[in-house]
Design an enzyme around this catalytic site. Sequence first.
Site, PDB file in Angstrom:
ATOM      1  N   SER A   1      48.308  47.855   6.783  1.00 16.19           N
ATOM      2  CA  SER A   1      49.453  48.741   6.560  1.00 16.19           C
ATOM      3  C   SER A   1      50.557  48.322   7.531  1.00 16.19           C
ATOM      4  CB  SER A   1      49.020  50.178   6.870  1.00 16.19           C
ATOM      5  OG  SER A   1      50.132  51.044   6.923  1.00 16.19           O
TER       6      SER A   1
ATOM      7  N   TYR B   1      45.042  56.433  12.886  1.00 14.39           N
ATOM      8  CA  TYR B   1      45.286  55.561  11.722  1.00 14.39           C
ATOM      9  C   TYR B   1      45.834  54.216  12.210  1.00 14.39           C
ATOM     10  CZ  TYR B   1      46.888  54.132   7.044  1.00 14.39           C
ATOM     11  OH  TYR B   1      47.084  53.452   5.855  1.00 14.39           O
TER      12      TYR B   1
HETATM   13  N1  LIG Z   1      49.767  54.316  -0.133  1.00 18.74           N
HETATM   14  C1  LIG Z   1      50.369  53.774   0.914  1.00 18.74           C
HETATM   15  O1  LIG Z   1      51.530  54.092   1.219  1.00 18.74           O
HETATM   16  C2  LIG Z   1      49.654  52.757   1.749  1.00 18.74           C
HETATM   17  C3  LIG Z   1      50.395  52.078   2.706  1.00 18.74           C
HETATM   18  C4  LIG Z   1      49.753  51.148   3.507  1.00 18.74           C
HETATM   19  C5  LIG Z   1      48.411  50.906   3.362  1.00 18.74           C
HETATM   20  N2  LIG Z   1      47.703  51.581   2.420  1.00 18.74           N
HETATM   21  C6  LIG Z   1      46.257  51.307   2.336  1.00 18.74           C
HETATM   22  O2  LIG Z   1      45.927  50.998   1.008  1.00 18.74           O
HETATM   23  C7  LIG Z   1      44.550  51.281   0.791  1.00 18.74           C
HETATM   24  C8  LIG Z   1      44.393  52.023  -0.523  1.00 18.74           C
HETATM   25  O3  LIG Z   1      45.026  53.254  -0.427  1.00 18.74           O
HETATM   26  P1  LIG Z   1      45.862  53.934  -1.619  1.00 18.74           P
HETATM   27  O4  LIG Z   1      47.229  54.126  -1.118  1.00 18.74           O
HETATM   28  O5  LIG Z   1      45.635  53.228  -2.870  1.00 18.74           O
HETATM   29  O6  LIG Z   1      45.198  55.392  -1.606  1.00 18.74           O
HETATM   30  P2  LIG Z   1      44.265  56.180  -2.623  1.00 18.74           P
HETATM   31  O7  LIG Z   1      44.897  56.261  -3.968  1.00 18.74           O
HETATM   32  O8  LIG Z   1      43.912  57.443  -1.924  1.00 18.74           O
HETATM   33  O9  LIG Z   1      42.970  55.243  -2.756  1.00 18.74           O
HETATM   34  C9  LIG Z   1      41.949  55.244  -1.788  1.00 18.74           C
HETATM   35  C10 LIG Z   1      40.703  54.681  -2.444  1.00 18.74           C
HETATM   36  O10 LIG Z   1      39.670  54.632  -1.457  1.00 18.74           O
HETATM   37  C11 LIG Z   1      38.488  55.172  -2.039  1.00 18.74           C
HETATM   38  N3  LIG Z   1      37.603  55.743  -1.043  1.00 18.74           N
HETATM   39  C12 LIG Z   1      37.846  56.760  -0.189  1.00 18.74           C
HETATM   40  N4  LIG Z   1      36.776  57.009   0.554  1.00 18.74           N
HETATM   41  C13 LIG Z   1      35.809  56.128   0.165  1.00 18.74           C
HETATM   42  C14 LIG Z   1      34.472  55.900   0.544  1.00 18.74           C
HETATM   43  N5  LIG Z   1      33.890  56.605   1.526  1.00 18.74           N
HETATM   44  N6  LIG Z   1      33.788  54.919  -0.083  1.00 18.74           N
HETATM   45  C15 LIG Z   1      34.357  54.191  -1.063  1.00 18.74           C
HETATM   46  N7  LIG Z   1      35.636  54.364  -1.454  1.00 18.74           N
HETATM   47  C16 LIG Z   1      36.330  55.328  -0.852  1.00 18.74           C
HETATM   48  C17 LIG Z   1      38.978  56.233  -3.011  1.00 18.74           C
HETATM   49  O11 LIG Z   1      38.003  56.442  -4.029  1.00 18.74           O
HETATM   50  P3  LIG Z   1      36.943  57.636  -4.082  1.00 18.74           P
HETATM   51  O12 LIG Z   1      37.574  58.833  -3.476  1.00 18.74           O
HETATM   52  O13 LIG Z   1      36.688  57.750  -5.562  1.00 18.74           O
HETATM   53  O14 LIG Z   1      35.740  57.135  -3.343  1.00 18.74           O
HETATM   54  C18 LIG Z   1      40.195  55.541  -3.584  1.00 18.74           C
HETATM   55  O15 LIG Z   1      39.823  54.716  -4.660  1.00 18.74           O
HETATM   56  C19 LIG Z   1      44.075  52.045   2.022  1.00 18.74           C
HETATM   57  O16 LIG Z   1      43.348  51.169   2.874  1.00 18.74           O
HETATM   58  C20 LIG Z   1      45.377  52.477   2.682  1.00 18.74           C
HETATM   59  O17 LIG Z   1      45.234  52.650   4.075  1.00 18.74           O
HETATM   60  C21 LIG Z   1      48.285  52.484   1.595  1.00 18.74           C
END
Ligand SMILES: NC(=O)c1ccc[n+]([C@@H]2O[C@H](COP(=O)([O-])OP(=O)(O)OC[C@H]3O[C@@H](n4cnc5c(N)ncnc54)[C@H](OP(=O)(O)O)[C@@H]3O)[C@@H](O)[C@H]2O)c1
Length: 254
Positions: free
Chosen positions: A149, A162
Amino acid sequence: MTERLDGTVALVTGASSGIGEAAARELAQRGAAVAIAARRTDRLDALAREIEQAGGSALTIEADVTDQEQVRRLVDETVDRLGRLDTVVNNAGVMLLGPIADAPTEEWDRMIALNLQGLLYVAHAALPHLLAAAENAPRNVADLVNISSVAGRVARKNSGVYNLTKHGVGAFGESLRQEVTGRHVRVSLVEPGAVDTELPDHIRAEIRDEMMGRLTGIEHLASEDIADAIAYIVTRPRHVAINELLIRPTEQEG
Ligand SMILES: NC(=O)c1ccc[n+]([C@@H]2O[C@H](COP(=O)([O-])OP(=O)(O)OC[C@H]3O[C@@H](n4cnc5c(N)ncnc54)[C@H](OP(=O)(O)O)[C@@H]3O)[C@@H](O)[C@H]2O)c1
């Protein structure tokens, strides 16, 4: 330049929503058979159906990646059922923002367990298979893409733990990159800014309004923008390694 991933297998964690879901869809469109993992299997099954209706190949695997045994089974099942492992998108993550003073430390435990330990377990279990894939056709190269991130580069008030986890992803990935790059396993770091996903939904409501306020009104990235970057990384020719990509919405200042 190789743009296709036919004959290869990709594993995407956190594929039930957001960036992981979009990445799985994109890699499948490029010809990879995809193993899609998360806890919400209804969402995974819907994605698998969509991928297969579009002519792709998808395997749904329920896994909590904070549990090392489940991660081992996830990787084993991927290789058993799909035959190999060329690409891993180490994406599952959670962002529970808030001040450090008086924090519910259970939130810290959840972030460390998933963003760090879970990511380490996936890398550890996948590595032997990535090293093997890198020695074989069709591509003679393999990819581990770790999702960090902007928070892995810039620390901010009320984001301390975080920030800790995402800085850790960067440090771990760079060390591993040096360890395996000579064997043609490319370890890449993707650092998104604000992406429109479910990620902020898990932040306590009173904190969320304050923390996300600085991003109000800016045009966020879509998950597909990050999926596009991941696809770019993993479709480079064998001699080209994209080590790090920082991707912000144009209007995001910090
Ligand atoms: N959105 C942003 O602005 C942003 C910015 C920078 C970085 N990121 C990074 O991008 C990545 C994906 O995030 P996103 O934004 O796409 O958020 P998201 O829509 O909340 O997706 C998170 C995913 O992680 C899975 N997950 C959560 N707990 C888990 C567990 N214990 N075991 C297996 N899977 C698990 C969730 O699936 P289940 O709940 O079905 O398990 C979901 O598929 C993360 O690492 C986040 O830090 C996001």
